[in-house]
Design a protein around this motif. Structure first.
Motif, PDB file in Angstrom:
ATOM      1  N   ASN A 157       0.820  -1.215   0.000  1.00  0.00           N
ATOM      2  CA  ASN A 157       0.000   0.000   0.000  1.00  0.00           C
ATOM      3  C   ASN A 157       0.855   1.267   0.000  1.00  0.00           C
ATOM      4  N   GLY A 158       2.162   1.099  -0.260  1.00  0.00           N
ATOM      5  CA  GLY A 158       3.047   2.257  -0.353  1.00  0.00           C
ATOM      6  C   GLY A 158       3.922   2.408   0.868  1.00  0.00           C
ATOM      7  N   GLY A 159       5.099   3.000   0.689  1.00  0.00           N
ATOM      8  CA  GLY A 159       6.013   3.203   1.801  1.00  0.00           C
ATOM      9  C   GLY A 159       7.456   3.060   1.351  1.00  0.00           C
ATOM     10  N   GLU A 160       8.382   3.124   2.317  1.00  0.00           N
ATOM     11  CA  GLU A 160       9.796   3.053   2.023  1.00  0.00           C
ATOM     12  C   GLU A 160      10.243   1.603   1.856  1.00  0.00           C
ATOM     13  N   GLU A 161      11.222   1.389   0.975  1.00  0.00           N
ATOM     14  CA  GLU A 161      11.767   0.055   0.800  1.00  0.00           C
ATOM     15  C   GLU A 161      12.867  -0.197   1.830  1.00  0.00           C
ATOM     16  N   ILE A 162      13.051  -1.466   2.192  1.00  0.00           N
ATOM     17  CA  ILE A 162      14.141  -1.860   3.076  1.00  0.00           C
ATOM     18  C   ILE A 162      14.798  -3.106   2.496  1.00  0.00           C
ATOM     19  N   GLU A 163      16.092  -3.277   2.757  1.00  0.00           N
ATOM     20  CA  GLU A 163      16.789  -4.483   2.335  1.00  0.00           C
ATOM     21  C   GLU A 163      16.546  -5.575   3.359  1.00  0.00           C
ATOM     22  N   VAL A 164      16.128  -6.739   2.885  1.00  0.00           N
ATOM     23  CA  VAL A 164      15.785  -7.848   3.764  1.00  0.00           C
ATOM     24  C   VAL A 164      16.926  -8.853   3.853  1.00  0.00           C
ATOM     25  N   ILE A 165      17.485  -9.248   2.704  1.00  0.00           N
ATOM     26  CA  ILE A 165      18.580 -10.218   2.641  1.00  0.00           C
ATOM     27  C   ILE A 165      19.690  -9.627   1.786  1.00  0.00           C
ATOM     28  N   SER A 166      20.869  -9.499   2.347  1.00  0.00           N
ATOM     29  CA  SER A 166      21.989  -8.929   1.590  1.00  0.00           C
ATOM     30  C   SER A 166      22.838 -10.000   0.923  1.00  0.00           C
ATOM     31  N   SER A 167      22.689 -11.262   1.329  1.00  0.00           N
ATOM     32  CA  SER A 167      23.574 -12.323   0.844  1.00  0.00           C
ATOM     33  C   SER A 167      23.067 -13.024  -0.411  1.00  0.00           C
ATOM     34  N   LEU A 168      21.923 -12.599  -0.971  1.00  0.00           N
ATOM     35  CA  LEU A 168      21.490 -13.164  -2.251  1.00  0.00           C
ATOM     36  C   LEU A 168      22.414 -12.613  -3.331  1.00  0.00           C
ATOM     37  N   GLU A 169      23.197 -13.483  -3.950  1.00  0.00           N
ATOM     38  CA  GLU A 169      24.225 -13.045  -4.889  1.00  0.00           C
ATOM     39  C   GLU A 169      23.613 -12.467  -6.167  1.00  0.00           C
ATOM     40  N   ALA A 170      24.281 -11.456  -6.717  1.00  0.00           N
ATOM     41  CA  ALA A 170      23.839 -10.845  -7.971  1.00  0.00           C
ATOM     42  C   ALA A 170      23.778 -11.898  -9.076  1.00  0.00           C
ATOM     43  N   GLY A 171      22.756 -11.817  -9.895  1.00  0.00           N
ATOM     44  CA  GLY A 171      22.583 -12.762 -10.991  1.00  0.00           C
ATOM     45  C   GLY A 171      21.650 -13.903 -10.673  1.00  0.00           C
ATOM     46  N   TYR A 172      21.395 -14.162  -9.374  1.00  0.00           N
ATOM     47  CA  TYR A 172      20.505 -15.260  -8.980  1.00  0.00           C
ATOM     48  C   TYR A 172      19.139 -14.722  -8.558  1.00  0.00           C
ATOM     49  N   TRP A 173      18.579 -13.862  -9.384  1.00  0.00           N
ATOM     50  CA  TRP A 173      17.307 -13.209  -9.096  1.00  0.00           C
ATOM     51  C   TRP A 173      16.141 -14.200  -9.020  1.00  0.00           C
ATOM     52  N   GLY A 174      16.311 -15.400  -9.601  1.00  0.00           N
ATOM     53  CA  GLY A 174      15.213 -16.375  -9.622  1.00  0.00           C
ATOM     54  C   GLY A 174      15.315 -17.443  -8.572  1.00  0.00           C
ATOM     55  N   TYR A 175      16.260 -17.321  -7.628  1.00  0.00           N
ATOM     56  CA  TYR A 175      16.469 -18.369  -6.627  1.00  0.00           C
ATOM     57  C   TYR A 175      15.978 -17.930  -5.252  1.00  0.00           C
ATOM     58  N   TRP A 176      14.707 -17.607  -5.156  1.00  0.00           N
ATOM     59  CA  TRP A 176      14.103 -17.330  -3.853  1.00  0.00           C
ATOM     60  C   TRP A 176      12.587 -17.474  -3.977  1.00  0.00           C
ATOM     61  N   ALA A 177      11.946 -17.771  -2.861  1.00  0.00           N
ATOM     62  CA  ALA A 177      10.495 -17.961  -2.833  1.00  0.00           C
ATOM     63  C   ALA A 177       9.967 -17.472  -1.493  1.00  0.00           C
ATOM     64  N   VAL A 178       8.867 -16.720  -1.533  1.00  0.00           N
ATOM     65  CA  VAL A 178       8.243 -16.211  -0.310  1.00  0.00           C
ATOM     66  C   VAL A 178       7.253 -17.253   0.202  1.00  0.00           C
ATOM     67  N   VAL A 179       7.409 -17.651   1.464  1.00  0.00           N
ATOM     68  CA  VAL A 179       6.530 -18.646   2.085  1.00  0.00           C
ATOM     69  C   VAL A 179       6.035 -18.085   3.417  1.00  0.00           C
ATOM     70  N   GLU A 180       5.223 -18.867   4.104  1.00  0.00           N
ATOM     71  CA  GLU A 180       4.753 -18.445   5.425  1.00  0.00           C
ATOM     72  C   GLU A 180       5.944 -18.224   6.360  1.00  0.00           C
ATOM     73  N   ASN A 181       5.956 -17.059   6.999  1.00  0.00           N
ATOM     74  CA  ASN A 181       6.954 -16.713   8.016  1.00  0.00           C
ATOM     75  C   ASN A 181       8.348 -16.434   7.475  1.00  0.00           C
ATOM     76  N   GLY A 182       8.556 -16.532   6.168  1.00  0.00           N
ATOM     77  CA  GLY A 182       9.909 -16.266   5.728  1.00  0.00           C
ATOM     78  C   GLY A 182      10.151 -16.433   4.250  1.00  0.00           C
ATOM     79  N   ILE A 183      11.429 -16.590   3.925  1.00  0.00           N
ATOM     80  CA  ILE A 183      11.868 -16.657   2.533  1.00  0.00           C
ATOM     81  C   ILE A 183      12.886 -17.781   2.398  1.00  0.00           C
ATOM     82  N   ASP A 184      12.661 -18.689   1.466  1.00  0.00           N
ATOM     83  CA  ASP A 184      13.679 -19.655   1.062  1.00  0.00           C
ATOM     84  C   ASP A 184      14.500 -19.024  -0.054  1.00  0.00           C
ATOM     85  N   TYR A 185      15.833 -19.123   0.019  1.00  0.00           N
ATOM     86  CA  TYR A 185      16.656 -18.465  -0.993  1.00  0.00           C
ATOM     87  C   TYR A 185      17.996 -19.184  -1.144  1.00  0.00           C
ATOM     88  N   LEU A 186      18.705 -18.849  -2.203  1.00  0.00           N
ATOM     89  CA  LEU A 186      20.018 -19.418  -2.480  1.00  0.00           C
ATOM     90  C   LEU A 186      21.082 -18.643  -1.716  1.00  0.00           C
TER      91      LEU A 186
END
Length: 707
Positions: free
Chosen positions: A615-644
């Motif tokens: 609904n609008g607002g400021e962005e924040i960084e959630v995970i800094s360790s997701l390596e550049a180029g692997y934009w497709g290796y994460w999924a939002v699930v209940e309570n969190g995020i699975d990622y590479l």
């Protein structure tokens, strides 16, 4: 239907000739293998060059009333086979152009041979007259010309380009370079396995290779020859010793001539396919690509004077990933290079004496090597990337349309010396793997779940968990396919004949959104999950890719570069105006299960994962360790995020959005595929599907008689 006089006489275009009587297609006099339906389409297009031939017209001509056939699939396949016969491309057409939602048209220059009157020959009467003497002389001249013609035709056939493997050792091989006399070949090789590379030299036509560099833990790549063939300059990445080196071509002591800021983790992002170094034909200069400082995200091209080791900056890219692939022209007066800017890759030339850079061509995957032809009039470049139609192309320095070469359809990193050309051909295997979980603990070992001899990536489970949508090249180019949750019952959903992928299910499972390059550039499409005709939602001249649905199904998110950089936009799935969501970069967005937040990466070159309230607002960084180029290796699930997580060995990790704690779930068996969509989690969070690069090899090909 009565064919036009033009078609009855036979038609020529470029090196091709269509013989209607023999039903044959010839190129430079040689017969080209082509099936009947593609040949019929070619004839129909040639009857009205420049005019749009409707798909319905082709349907009636190829499949008369009463014929049962999957017309859409059949026509797409026939047009694809026609393009293959002509060496043409849907992305950069030279002959057959796709007119979106209408049909096709022939855009090549058509020539109609002048008809010769049919005259019945009369018996020759050898009368000793001056007239017959003149005619006899003309006949002798004609015979001489015929002999000259056929002799030339024979020589032309003999000198056709011949493609053979030059280096086939097991393992990864990169950056092949021919010596100035074209007799020797230098290349980088990992010895059959591992992440470190050394330089090798071999005599063309022999099997044995000489290893030049022997640093056990370094990455040595991009060899370039001195004009006299006595030395080789190359790039090295090694902690504390990174830079440009020169070594005798037959082995000996090496010396570093320039320290650089290249980093090891960047090698598989950029360096393996994008050249970093070039030696001027006059022997005085080295051109190289590097950053001005460690804080500078973009690379520029610099010129190193070998006599004084002084360096000057030649290019200054703005708001881009940088400049790569520097290549001197044969007269040492001009430098060609590739520039990567927000998903657009362009080829430029710039005078060595200074001045503005001139753009030759722009596209999406033009950063995989380039080379000048020996006459300095053309540049051969590679078009390559996951999900594209790769190949070698040639473009004139005067500009205009590029020409696809008749070889190297899967080639990158070209190098030319005289009439010899070498290129690298990569052989990759992408598969979908599966892991069963129980409360973040693997409940069973990993299994190769979906695999073939082609690429299988981007798996997405349906909301009810019963089906899987994925992108696959098993029909040629990337298309969207469906299968059951157990991996059976494969069904091709799209038949674009182009590149279609990154499928995403609607919340009710009735529709699938995907991106496709059917219309030339990438756009967002939606179609019923049971099949049918896709609906195109975007029509901007920019690229729109990687769609996803809002949890309530009211919006489709997608990445667009219409503002000059990648940002997340959204629009209704029924069509309408798009609304910009992010302002500081955004790519591959997914809503949280409760619909309160939108998570997203920031493109192909920026690491990390971010979120913003829906609904609008400021962005924040959630995970800094997701390596550049692997934009497709994460999924939002209940309570969190699975990622590479690639901070150590590549693994799937879970980030708890409440506690901000990260748990390592399981390690990957092989490396992930950079630049590809790669992770999906079932609705019950008990199954994880992920894409792996199971095998990566390459071979170096040699082309003789290149003109």
């Amino acid at each position: 239907m009565e064919r036009s006089a033009k078609a009855r006489q036979g038609v020529r275009f470029d090196a091709f000739e269509v013989d209607l009587e023999e039903r044959e297609l010839r190129r430079s006099g040689l017969k080209v293998k082509i099936q009947e339906q593609p040949f019929q389409i070619l004839v129909l297009l040639l009857e009205r060059p420049g005019a749009v031939l409707a798909r319905e017209h082709l349907q009636k001509a190829l499949w008369p009333d009463g014929t049962f056939v999957d017309f859409e699939h059949g026509l797409n396949t026939a047009v694809k086979k026609l393009r293959e016969a002509l060496g043409d491309s849907a992305e950069i057409p030279r002959y057959v152009e796709t007119v979106a939602r209408r049909g096709y048209r022939f855009i090549g220059k058509v020539e109609t041979p002048t008809a010769t009157p049919s005259v019945r020959p009369r018996p020759w009467q050898w009368l000793p007259t001056r007239r017959n003497a003149v005619l006899g002389g003309l006949i002798a001249c004609a015979l001489a010309l015929s002999l000259l013609y056929y002799s030339h035709a024979f020589r032309s056939k003999v000198s056709q380009p011949a493609v053979t493997p030059a280096v086939t050792n097991v393992g990864e091989k990169y950056s092949p370079r021919l010596s100035p006399d074209g007799q020797h070949l230098a290349f980088a090789w990992n010895g059959g396995a591992g992440s470190h590379f050394s330089l090798y030299v071999k005599l063309v036509g022999t099997e044995e290779s000489l290893r030049l560099t022997k640093q056990a833990s370094s990455i040595d790549f991009n060899p370039v020859w001195s004009p006299d063939g006595r030395y080789i300059a190359f790039c090295r990445i090694l902690k504390g010793e990174t830079g440009i080196y020169i070594i005798p071509a037959l082995g000996g002591a090496e010396r570093r001539v320039r320290e650089t800021l290249w980093e090891e983790q960047e090698f598989y992002q950029v360096y393996w396919f994008a050249g970093r170094l070039s030696w001027s034909p006059d022997g005085k200069l080295l051109a190289f690509s590097d950053r001005t400082s460690r804080n500078d995200p973009a690379s520029s091209v610099f010129i190193l004077a070998l006599d004084s080791l002084e360096v000057r900056r030649l290019t200054s890219p703005l708001l881009s990933r940088g400049d790569f692939n520097p290549e001197f022209s044969p007269d040492s007066q001009t430098l060609a290079f590739a520039r990567v800017s927000q998903g657009v890759e362009s080829i430029y030339t710039v005078p060595l004496s200074g001045g503005g850079a001139q753009r030759l061509i722009s596209g999406t995957t033009y950063n995989s090597g380039l080379a000048w032809t020996p006459d300095g009039r053309n540049i051969v470049f590679a078009n390559a990337g996951w999900g594209t139609a790769p190949g070698l192309w040639k473009i004139s320095l005067r500009g205009g349309d590029p020409e696809r070469l008749q070889f190297g359809q899967d080639g990158v990193q070209p190098s030319i010396r005289g009439t010899r050309l070498v290129y690298m051909r990569e052989i990759a295997s992408l598969s979908t793997w599966r892991r069963k979980l129980k409360s973040l603990i693997p409940a069973s070992p990993a299994e190769k779940f979906i695999s073939s001899t082609r690429m299988e990536s981007g798996p997405q489970l349906s909301p009810d968990g019963g089906r899987i949508a994925l992108e696959s090249t098993r029909s040629g180019a990337y298309e969207v396919w469906l299968c059951r949750s157990d991996g059976s019952g494969f069904l091709q959903l799209t038949h674009s004949g182009s590149v279609s992928g990154t499928p995403r299910w609607s919340p009710d499972g009735k529709q699938i959104a995907f991106d496709s390059r059917t219309a030339g550039n990438a756009d967002i499409f939606v179609m019923d999950s049971e099949g049918g005709s896709p609906r195109r939602l975007t029509s901007e001249p920019s690229s729109e890719i990687v769609p996803s649905w809002s949890r309530d199904g009211r919006w489709l998110y997608f990445a667009s570069d219409r503002t000059g950089g990648w940002e997340v936009w959204k629009m209704p799935p029924t069509g309408g105006s798009a609304v910009q969501v992010t302002r500081h970069g955004g790519f591959a967005a997914l809503e949280s299960p409760d619909g309160r937040f939108l998570y997203y990466a920031k493109g192909l070159t920026v690491p990390g994962l971010w979120r913003v309230p829906t609904n609008g607002g400021e962005e924040i960084e959630v995970i800094s360790s997701l390596e550049a180029g692997y934009w497709g290796y994460w999924a939002v699930v209940e309570n969190g995020i699975d990622y590479l997580d690639t901070t150590m060995k590549p693994a799937i990790a879970f980030f708890n959005v409440t506690t901000h704690r990260t748990t390592r779930v399981f390690d990957l068996e092989n490396r992930p595929a950079r630049g590809a969509p790669g992770l999906a989690v079932s609705p019950d969070q008990r199954t994880v599907l992920y894409t792996q690069l199971d095998a990566l090899s390459s071979e170096i090909m040699l082309v003789e008689n290149f003109r």
